[in-house]
Design a protein around this motif. Sequence first.
Motif, PDB file in Angstrom:
ATOM      1  N   ALA A  58       0.850  -1.204   0.000  1.00  0.00           N
ATOM      2  CA  ALA A  58       0.000   0.000   0.000  1.00  0.00           C
ATOM      3  C   ALA A  58       0.883   1.250   0.000  1.00  0.00           C
ATOM      4  N   ALA A  59       1.921   1.225   0.835  1.00  0.00           N
ATOM      5  CA  ALA A  59       2.824   2.376   0.932  1.00  0.00           C
ATOM      6  C   ALA A  59       3.614   2.568  -0.359  1.00  0.00           C
ATOM      7  N   TYR A  60       4.031   1.451  -0.936  1.00  0.00           N
ATOM      8  CA  TYR A  60       4.847   1.507  -2.157  1.00  0.00           C
ATOM      9  C   TYR A  60       4.127   2.266  -3.269  1.00  0.00           C
ATOM     10  N   TYR A  68       4.743   4.623  11.007  1.00  0.00           N
ATOM     11  CA  TYR A  68       5.033   3.293  10.452  1.00  0.00           C
ATOM     12  C   TYR A  68       4.756   3.279   8.948  1.00  0.00           C
ATOM     13  N   LEU A  69       3.618   3.870   8.564  1.00  0.00           N
ATOM     14  CA  LEU A  69       3.230   3.952   7.150  1.00  0.00           C
ATOM     15  C   LEU A  69       3.985   5.068   6.439  1.00  0.00           C
ATOM     16  N   PHE A  70       4.047   6.232   7.077  1.00  0.00           N
ATOM     17  CA  PHE A  70       4.630   7.408   6.423  1.00  0.00           C
ATOM     18  C   PHE A  70       6.102   7.195   6.079  1.00  0.00           C
ATOM     19  N   ALA A  71       6.833   6.544   6.970  1.00  0.00           N
ATOM     20  CA  ALA A  71       8.264   6.323   6.718  1.00  0.00           C
ATOM     21  C   ALA A  71       8.447   5.472   5.462  1.00  0.00           C
ATOM     22  N   GLN A  72       7.570   4.491   5.275  1.00  0.00           N
ATOM     23  CA  GLN A  72       7.675   3.634   4.090  1.00  0.00           C
ATOM     24  C   GLN A  72       7.320   4.400   2.815  1.00  0.00           C
ATOM     25  N   ILE A  73       6.302   5.240   2.915  1.00  0.00           N
ATOM     26  CA  ILE A  73       5.929   6.049   1.751  1.00  0.00           C
ATOM     27  C   ILE A  73       7.096   6.958   1.358  1.00  0.00           C
ATOM     28  N   ARG A  74       7.684   7.620   2.357  1.00  0.00           N
ATOM     29  CA  ARG A  74       8.779   8.553   2.074  1.00  0.00           C
ATOM     30  C   ARG A  74       9.964   7.859   1.419  1.00  0.00           C
ATOM     31  N   GLU A  75      10.237   6.628   1.864  1.00  0.00           N
ATOM     32  CA  GLU A  75      11.373   5.892   1.305  1.00  0.00           C
ATOM     33  C   GLU A  75      11.183   5.629  -0.194  1.00  0.00           C
ATOM     34  N   VAL A  76       9.967   5.229  -0.556  1.00  0.00           N
ATOM     35  CA  VAL A  76       9.677   4.976  -1.971  1.00  0.00           C
ATOM     36  C   VAL A  76       9.708   6.290  -2.748  1.00  0.00           C
ATOM     37  N   PHE A  77       9.126   7.313  -2.176  1.00  0.00           N
ATOM     38  CA  PHE A  77       9.117   8.639  -2.814  1.00  0.00           C
ATOM     39  C   PHE A  77      10.542   9.107  -3.097  1.00  0.00           C
ATOM     40  N   GLU A  78      11.407   8.961  -2.120  1.00  0.00           N
ATOM     41  CA  GLU A  78      12.818   9.344  -2.266  1.00  0.00           C
ATOM     42  C   GLU A  78      13.467   8.582  -3.411  1.00  0.00           C
ATOM     43  N   LYS A  79      13.157   7.287  -3.475  1.00  0.00           N
ATOM     44  CA  LYS A  79      13.822   6.435  -4.455  1.00  0.00           C
ATOM     45  C   LYS A  79      13.451   6.808  -5.881  1.00  0.00           C
ATOM     46  N   GLU A 125      15.719  17.358  -7.637  1.00  0.00           N
ATOM     47  CA  GLU A 125      15.214  18.730  -7.465  1.00  0.00           C
ATOM     48  C   GLU A 125      13.725  18.758  -7.139  1.00  0.00           C
ATOM     49  N   ALA A 126      12.989  17.759  -7.617  1.00  0.00           N
ATOM     50  CA  ALA A 126      11.540  17.758  -7.415  1.00  0.00           C
ATOM     51  C   ALA A 126      11.145  17.256  -6.032  1.00  0.00           C
ATOM     52  N   LYS A 127      12.107  16.687  -5.298  1.00  0.00           N
ATOM     53  CA  LYS A 127      11.767  16.186  -3.962  1.00  0.00           C
ATOM     54  C   LYS A 127      12.409  17.010  -2.854  1.00  0.00           C
ATOM     55  N   GLU A 128      13.260  17.942  -3.243  1.00  0.00           N
ATOM     56  CA  GLU A 128      14.005  18.725  -2.249  1.00  0.00           C
ATOM     57  C   GLU A 128      13.044  19.481  -1.333  1.00  0.00           C
TER      58      GLU A 128
END
Lengths: 318, 318
Positions: B240-242, B272-283, B288-291
């Motif tokens: 779901a987070a991915y 717990y959920l947000f950290a996983q979402i952020r990790e995928v978002f970062e990847k 520049e679009a995530k800064e």
Amino acid sequence: MSQKIYVGVDVGGTAIKVGICDAEGALLHTYEGPTETSKGADAILHNIAQYARDIVDQSPFEWEQVEGVGVGIAGFLDIPKGFVKYSANLPLKNVDLKGFLEEKLQVKVLINNDANVAALGEAWAGAGKGIGNCVCYTLGTGVGGGIIINGKIVEGFSGMAGELGHMAIVPDLEAIQCGCGKMGCLETVSSATGIIRMAKDAVARGDRTSLSTVDNIMAKDVIDAAKEGDEVAARIVARAAYYLGRSMAQIAVVLNPECFIIGGGVSKAGEYLFAQIREVFEKYTQDEAKENVKIIAAILGNNAGVVGAAGLILKDNK
Amino acid sequence: MSQKIYVGVDVGGTAIKVGICDAEGALLHTYEGPTETSKGADAILHNIAQYARDIVDQSPFEWEQVEGVGVGIAGFLDIPKGFVKYSANLPLKNVDLKGFLEEKLQVKVLINNDANVAALGEAWAGAGKGIGNCVCYTLGTGVGGGIIINGKIVEGFSGMAGELGHMAIVPDLEAIQCGCGKMGCLETVSSATGIIRMAKDAVARGDRTSLSTVDNIMAKDVIDAAKEGDEVAARIVARAAYYLGRSMAQIAVVLNPECFIIGGGVSKAGEYLFAQIREVFEKYTQDEAKENVKIIAAILGNNAGVVGAAGLILKDNK
């Protein structure tokens, strides 16, 4: 009172194009001079100002009729301040372009990045004329883009809105790394570079294709071969079209634009390409979000930049 | 002159919530009454008008201080005209809601759909306070959303902007059909319904999970089990987070918002959920679009609707 005119400047690595538009975006005059990149930042700034003066001098208009000068330029910009932070193909670094030109020209000056400006040109006075909400793709060496909502450019928090080529649209299993460092960006498959890469891979793999006899494969060669029935080439173009269509399906439920406008060299493939994009878009887009949504070709070609730059002033995209 | 106030109305299938906000979006008073859906369209319209009157009567404010009444409502709307074309959970069909209320209340009335209005509430006076460009997700039975640019709702050509749950984000190989008829929509994996479905599938498959002892699996059961170390449950929440993270990565280069705000029942999974979402978002997001882009929890809860509805008036989203 005399007619107001809007001057647009499109600053490229080789040439600076200048245009005069009326309030409806009709391009009344154009002019072009060398950028003189090798002479450094001062020469470039001087040339921009000079060519803006020149085009008005050579036209039937007076400088007093100029409402403002808009400038489209490739690079990382601080748009509100009018600064060029840096540019990949111009020797400009932390240059106050807006301030310099406003002092030189004594009119309002607005700058924006070249892809956004070209999108505004097409949306305002090109294929999207009369349509307030458009998403524009430019399929060239990379995949560029621009988002126009209610007639204005969406710039985004760091000026990165409309970077459609970097939508991570290709699933992991078949993704390759993009020049930006990320995996699966749209431009790895749907740009001219992506198409050429896929073609060269196919030839190297030994796939049976007419492209194996072509010396230096260009995107046009692949598209032409596809149209002539080469199955390998057709599969490559279909893949480029597939991910374009999928990216549009996603944008359709995020922004629900009225129109997708596609320009750039690869778009010259015409209906052969567009029909495939539409088919994928239809398949993956929710019914209400695709109803009456158009996927059409850009029409301004190389003039989109100067027209959109002039449009900056009229739309007052700060 | 006395303080201006803004009345927001959130029309649900069971209850109509009403709130009074000041110009900064502070919720000064709230009130709630039954929708009385079973009594039909006239009763609902009457109730909306009555509750708007009631809340002001019961407050220290006078009706003359009301700048306008904003209404958020689930359904297909003609937003500029203020019509409810139809609604899935209310007996309203081709109803001139805006016209009726303006006549009854003698103030400006604006309507918009409930998801957009809740997004505006969070963006204006909630988690996104002070941030002009936000994209809001609501993770509930489905995945809803809303896009706020320069402080205003983006509605789209057919009112379908912000339908984030229908981003076709899941690759074909693992896609299932969504309630909308399309394959691979975000809400098939990232809504409460999607999480429950994946959990039931796992149990039916015989996967070793503590969920196999749960009678009527809810999304919260899956999230709790995941947090307690159940690997099957953890994989479901990760999935779901991915896809949430991947959808945000795409939006980041289309709109480049400053902030993603996530609300709804599933968001209660918290860090717990947000950290996983952020990790995928970062990847998957270009640098520049995530800064400095934030992915944060909504804070207004059930009040987002009334606050955002009041905000319609202040922002004059026609």
